[in-house]
Write a protein that holds these residues in place. Structure first.
Motif, PDB file in Angstrom:
ATOM      1  N   GLY A  43      70.564  66.232  37.391  1.00 42.46           N
ATOM      2  CA  GLY A  43      70.638  64.835  36.911  1.00 42.46           C
ATOM      3  C   GLY A  43      69.843  64.624  35.646  1.00 42.46           C
ATOM      4  O   GLY A  43      69.338  63.527  35.395  1.00 42.46           O
ATOM      5  N   GLY A  44      69.702  65.671  34.817  1.00 45.64           N
ATOM      6  CA  GLY A  44      69.065  65.518  33.504  1.00 45.64           C
ATOM      7  C   GLY A  44      70.009  64.784  32.560  1.00 45.64           C
ATOM      8  O   GLY A  44      70.962  64.129  32.992  1.00 45.64           O
ATOM      9  N   GLY A  89      73.795  65.926  33.001  1.00 46.60           N
ATOM     10  CA  GLY A  89      74.431  65.450  34.231  1.00 46.60           C
ATOM     11  C   GLY A  89      74.569  63.937  34.250  1.00 46.60           C
ATOM     12  O   GLY A  89      75.585  63.400  34.712  1.00 46.60           O
ATOM     13  N   ARG A 146      67.191  67.797  42.356  1.00 45.37           N
ATOM     14  CA  ARG A 146      66.112  68.153  43.294  1.00 45.37           C
ATOM     15  C   ARG A 146      64.802  67.456  42.969  1.00 45.37           C
ATOM     16  O   ARG A 146      63.930  67.314  43.809  1.00 45.37           O
ATOM     17  N   ALA A 162      62.091  69.180  33.904  1.00 45.95           N
ATOM     18  CA  ALA A 162      63.408  69.110  33.259  1.00 45.95           C
ATOM     19  C   ALA A 162      63.255  69.100  31.740  1.00 45.95           C
ATOM     20  O   ALA A 162      62.384  68.414  31.191  1.00 45.95           O
ATOM     21  N   SER A 211      65.015  67.636  29.652  1.00 42.60           N
ATOM     22  CA  SER A 211      65.282  66.306  29.095  1.00 42.60           C
ATOM     23  C   SER A 211      64.020  65.449  29.019  1.00 42.60           C
ATOM     24  O   SER A 211      63.934  64.540  28.193  1.00 42.60           O
ATOM     25  N   ALA A 224      61.865  67.369  22.294  1.00 37.23           N
ATOM     26  CA  ALA A 224      61.437  66.711  21.050  1.00 37.23           C
ATOM     27  C   ALA A 224      62.489  65.695  20.599  1.00 37.23           C
ATOM     28  O   ALA A 224      62.270  64.947  19.642  1.00 37.23           O
ATOM     29  N   ALA A 231      68.105  66.385  46.352  1.00 41.35           N
ATOM     30  CA  ALA A 231      68.322  67.590  47.159  1.00 41.35           C
ATOM     31  C   ALA A 231      68.420  68.793  46.240  1.00 41.35           C
ATOM     32  O   ALA A 231      68.720  68.655  45.051  1.00 41.35           O
ATOM     33  N   VAL A 248      70.372  72.316  45.493  1.00 42.74           N
ATOM     34  CA  VAL A 248      71.571  73.116  45.770  1.00 42.74           C
ATOM     35  C   VAL A 248      71.133  74.567  45.984  1.00 42.74           C
ATOM     36  O   VAL A 248      70.433  75.141  45.151  1.00 42.74           O
ATOM     37  N   ALA A 275      75.194  71.323  35.705  1.00 46.14           N
ATOM     38  CA  ALA A 275      74.380  70.640  34.683  1.00 46.14           C
ATOM     39  C   ALA A 275      72.911  70.940  34.972  1.00 46.14           C
ATOM     40  O   ALA A 275      72.058  70.068  34.862  1.00 46.14           O
ATOM     41  N   TRP A 334      68.119  76.278  34.518  1.00 43.76           N
ATOM     42  CA  TRP A 334      68.334  76.987  35.787  1.00 43.76           C
ATOM     43  C   TRP A 334      69.826  77.201  36.049  1.00 43.76           C
ATOM     44  O   TRP A 334      70.234  77.579  37.144  1.00 43.76           O
ATOM     45  N   TYR A 378      61.327  74.194  28.874  1.00 40.56           N
ATOM     46  CA  TYR A 378      62.236  75.328  28.681  1.00 40.56           C
ATOM     47  C   TYR A 378      63.399  74.968  27.765  1.00 40.56           C
ATOM     48  O   TYR A 378      64.064  73.958  27.994  1.00 40.56           O
ATOM     49  N   PHE A 386      72.628  74.955  25.681  1.00 40.06           N
ATOM     50  CA  PHE A 386      72.633  74.274  24.381  1.00 40.06           C
ATOM     51  C   PHE A 386      71.524  74.750  23.442  1.00 40.06           C
ATOM     52  O   PHE A 386      71.454  74.319  22.289  1.00 40.06           O
ATOM     53  N   GLY A 441      68.402  74.381  22.615  1.00 40.79           N
ATOM     54  CA  GLY A 441      67.534  73.540  21.785  1.00 40.79           C
ATOM     55  C   GLY A 441      68.241  72.408  21.091  1.00 40.79           C
ATOM     56  O   GLY A 441      67.617  71.621  20.377  1.00 40.79           O
ATOM     57  N   HIS A 442      69.570  72.244  21.278  1.00 45.49           N
ATOM     58  CA  HIS A 442      70.218  71.061  20.700  1.00 45.49           C
ATOM     59  C   HIS A 442      71.024  70.262  21.730  1.00 45.49           C
ATOM     60  O   HIS A 442      71.957  69.554  21.390  1.00 45.49           O
ATOM     61  N   MET A 458      69.880  67.753  23.826  1.00 47.66           N
ATOM     62  CA  MET A 458      69.594  66.312  23.946  1.00 47.66           C
ATOM     63  C   MET A 458      70.519  65.529  23.016  1.00 47.66           C
ATOM     64  O   MET A 458      71.140  64.543  23.412  1.00 47.66           O
TER      65      MET A 458
END
Ligand SMILES: Cc1cc2nc3c(=O)[nH]c(=O)nc-3n(C[C@H](O)[C@H](O)[C@H](O)COP(=O)(O)OP(=O)(O)OC[C@H]3O[C@@H](n4cnc5c(N)ncnc54)[C@H](O)[C@@H]3O)c2cc1C
Length: 405
Positions: free
Chosen positions: A27-28, A31, A52, A59, A61, A65, A193, A195, A224, A228, A328, A355, A357-358, A360
């Motif tokens: 859910g970042g 997601g 989770r 995360a 997100s 930066a 939760a 997965v 998403a 990880w 990360y 992605f 580093g790009h 966001m």
């Protein structure tokens, strides 16, 4: 032809058939952007986001930066950023809930790429590509650099490239929160939760196993899971070349006022930009093991970053490191670009990963693209098939040269 051969949910204009079983793992910002777009494109769909850690402590997100640029070396990334900046400018309207309009604090102060003689040709090449995509960028010779940025040491430089609009930074956590809040208001269900497994039958994921023993049935599942994501892919037998690489962000105070100050990308590899009254900066370390503990690398500031900073911006001789954090990058070590869509062997599992580093800045557009794949079986608003899994399966990298830090 649909990009995913798995049935889309609106093939005949109705989305009631299987809409209740889209599960998003993570859910970042990716997601949550997807959950938002699914609510827009298929309001009857019941979307479950499995996250989770709703505090998002580790995360990407929450540790980003959160800067956006048009200065990429691949056309598809430029097109994504052009669409993304349009969304970010409208975010307060798009993501409003009644009278509550989220402020993502977008600041369009540009990126300044610097080159020494050895790197000038690459900067000119990238500039030509960016102009061909109608990016608002300008090359600057050394005299122009010195005139516009008097705080810069230009002695060993030969060229710069400045984004005149459409580049800058924003509050990434505010964007994530606004997507998640709006997605929930549109009906998405967020479940706390972990997965732990996926059941694959007849070329598709049919069940998602959670750590508490619950199973979720699904017609579509979306990876998403950010840094990880490789573990989630492996649960379905898919090899995903995405690795969690630690990056430290240093918060620096400097007593000398310097304006204007865009996000600077130095030829040595470090980046720096203002953050309120301070600066944040970072660089790409070499030989980082996968998933190194998320402790900031304080030692590297003294030994590596600070000498480079003080050389390029002499006022930083007087700078003070105030604090640092680490997160990360979800590095796609195949070609440093996002991986969007399904894998040929697991047809109802879609990826939005890697992605490098790009992510966001790309989330608003990638979320819409993946929602289109699920709902309509194709990219509608912006063709992103260059970023599909097929290039990895065919061993045809789409190399992005402009990866920062
Ligand atoms: C230091 C740093 C600086 C950055 N700077 C920029 C920048 O300037 N511009 C830019 O565009 N991008 C930048 N990025 C990259 C950007 O932040 C990421 O690309 C983006 O946030 C990725 O979002 P995500 O939702 O895919 O991953 P995440 O935000 O990491 O979300 C993934 C979520 O999945 C959850 N999850 C994982 N596994 C499971 C599981 N098994 N079960 C349930 N949940 C699970 C995690 O808890 C996590 O919340 C930066 C990143 C870092 C770390």
């Amino acid at each position: 032809m649909p990009i995913s051969p798995w049935p889309s949910i609106c093939t005949s204009g109705t989305n009631s058939r299987v809409a209740e079983r889209i599960v998003v793992i993570g859910g970042g910002v990716m997601g949550s952007a997807l959950a938002y777009w699914l609510g827009r494109l298929a309001p009857a769909a019941a979307v479950t986001v499995v996250e989770r850690d709703p505090s998002y402590e580790f995360a990407s997100s929450a540790l980003s930066a959160a800067s956006i640029r048009q200065q990429f070396s691949t056309a598809v990334n430029i097109r994504i950023s052009q669409a993304s900046i349009e969304f970010l400018r409208r975010a307060a309207d798009e993501l409003a809930l009644g009278d509550e309009r989220p402020d993502i604090l977008l600041r369009e102060h540009g990126y300044l790429y610097l080159a020494q003689p050895a790197g000038a040709a690459a900067l000119v090449r990238a500039h030509a590509l960016q102009k061909a995509q109608h990016a608002d960028v300008a090359l600057m010779d050394v005299a122009a650099l010195a005139r516009n940025f008097s705080w810069l040491n230009t002695a060993d430089l030969s060229l710069g490239s400045l984004g005149l609009s459409g580049e800058g930074w924003f509050d990434g956590y505010a964007l994530l929160s606004a997507f998640a809040r709006k997605a929930r208001a549109q009906g998405a269900r967020y479940v706390k939760a972990e997965v732990t497994g996926l059941r694959v039958e007849n070329g598709g994921v049919t069940r998602i196993n959670l750590a508490d023993g619950t199973q979720l049935a699904c017609t579509h599942v979306v990876n998403a899971a950010g840094p990880w994501a490789r573990r989630i892919a492996a649960m379905a037998g898919v090899e995903l070349p995405v690795f969690a690489r630690r990056r430290t962000v240093y918060v620096i105070a400097c007593p000398v006022p310097m304006t204007p100050f865009p996000l600077v990308v130095d030829p040595s590899g470090f980046w720096i930009r203002p953050e309120g009254a301070r600066f944040i900066a970072g660089f790409a370390p070499t030989d980082e093991p996968e998933e190194a503990p998320l402790q900031p690398d304080y030692g590297a500031f003294e030994s590596q970053l600070w000498p480079l900073l003080a050389h390029r911006i002499p006022a930083f001789e007087a700078a003070r490191l105030e604090r640092a954090w680490a997160g990360y990058f979800e590095m796609n070590e195949f070609d440093q670009n996002g991986i969007i869509g399904a894998h040929s062997t697991v047809r109802n599992m879609l990826f939005m990963n890697g992605f490098s580093g790009h992510g966001m800045q790309q989330a608003p557009v990638v979320g819409r693209a993946v929602a289109e794949l699920i709902v309509h079986g194709r990219f509608d608003t912006l063709g992103l098939s260059e970023l599909s899994f097929a290039r990895i399966e065919a061993n045809r990298p789409l190399l992005e040269e402009n990866v920062i830090g």
